[in-house]
Structures are given as C-alpha cells and as structure tokens.
Scaffold this motif. Structure first.
Motif: not given
Length: 218
Positions: A46-47, A93, A176, A188, A191, A201-204
């Motif tokens: 994740f970014t 997002c 996420l 991870d 993601a 993209s994936v942010h957490l």
C-alpha cells in the motif's frame, strides 16, 4: 457512542508529524511524504497509511470490545476518529474497501468489524463503499505471536478480488480499512490483490498502529 472524559484523555491520538508510509509518529518535523527508516528499507505494498491512535492498554479494550464483544456502537466512533486522522488519504481516494473475514469466522462473529466502520465513514466522506469486492478465500490462523516472515506466509494468497469486484475497482483509488496495523502483512496482502485486480492505488487507514512492531533488527 462517546467515551468518558477520563477514558478519552488516556487515548494517544496520533498527530503530525507521522511517517507517510505507516502512520506512526515522529518526534521531529518531517518533509512532506517523508518515511521512517523501516518504511524506506521495507516499503509496504500500500502507498500511504494513517492510524487514529496508538494501540496500547488504553485503546486495546475499546477495539477488542468491537471486534469480539459485539459493541457495534463503537464502529461509528472509530469512523469519526479515522475520518480525522486519515483525511489526507481520504481526499485522494474514490472507494473504501474493508479487510474481509473468512466466511467461517464471519459466521461465528456475525459481523465484520471493519465493514461496520467502513459504512458510516463512506457515508460521511462521500466514498463509494465496496464491502464485497475483496474476499478472504483461505482461512488463516491468528497473526499473534508470529514473526514478520511468518505473518506474510500466513496470509499469502489468502485474499482475492471477485470478478464483479474487479470491474468496480478498475482505475479506482482505494482506501483499505483495517482495525490495527502491526507489521502490515495482512494489509499488504490485501493491497496486492486489489492492485492486481486493477485498482489505481491503495492507501490504508486503521484505528490504531502498534509502535515498534516492524522495527529492523540491529
């Protein structure tokens, strides 16, 4: 649902400066987007990440009350916390995806705590809520007590995006949502599945982060 003033005062809420990669705090100001040494040497899938508070003896009981004690009223409270702490990520997002439970665990617990938080968060922040696009296709053991390598192996291949879910994710920027960030192995794995399915993209975002859980041995 709220907290007493005494209980609220004991929660260690995370404020800037924090690492952009794991969301854990620094004791000095950072340049925009700067990362801690662990995230620099072992970047996540994740970014970016943000946590509302530290996972400690004061926050643990509240989180476990939702996760195992059926205190679903805590979900709206945690959604408000995350809305504040993860605001920079939320603004970047389009959709929100909660980390899923395996069907057998969901049957025993009767609800997914991450999905319960995602629902009010998506509504208040104008995100599209996608609770069913990501599936846990393999029942995993508890991550507690495992090494970083053990945690990664435990969740390897455990998450898949449904065929219908891939169409909903294509080109979308995903937030996420999980409850606690420890080593990041579960996030991870999620993601990776989301990115492989076409997410841009994936942010957490999490309720709490565990300090020192991912330190590089000296």
């Amino acid at each position: 649902m709220g907290l007493s003033a005494r209980a609220f005062a004991r929660i260690t809420f995370l404020e800037d400066p924090v690492c952009d990669g794991c969301g854990l705090p620094f004791e000095y100001e950072l340049a925009p987007g700067q990362r801690c040494i662990v995230c620099t040497e072992r970047p996540h899938v994740f970014t970016r990440a943000r946590a509302a508070c530290l996972y400690d003896e004061h926050s643990r009981g509240l989180i476990l009350a939702l996760k195992h004690g059926d205190e679903q009223a805590h979900a709206a409270l945690f959604a408000r916390w995350i809305s504040r702490s993860a605001d920079p990520l939320i603004r970047d997002c389009d959709v929100i995806v909660p980390v899923p439970l395996h069907p057998l665990r969901l049957l025993r617990r009767r609800f997914n705590q991450c999905a319960e938080i995602a629902r009010p968060l998506a509504k208040t922040r104008g995100l599209v809520n996608l609770p069913d696009v990501l599936k846990r296709v393999r029942a995993t053991q508890s991550q507690g007590g495992r090494s970083l390598r053990g945690r990664k192996l435990n969740v390897k291949g455990a998450f898949k995006v449904t065929s219908r879910g891939a169409a909903k994710l294509s080109g979308r920027r995903v937030l996420l949502l999980d409850d606690v960030l420890t080593t990041g192995a579960t996030a991870d794995a999620c993601a990776r599945a989301l990115l492989d399915a076409g997410a841009a993209s994936v942010h957490l975002a999490v309720i709490a982060g565990v300090r020192g859980a991912r330190e590089i041995p000296k």
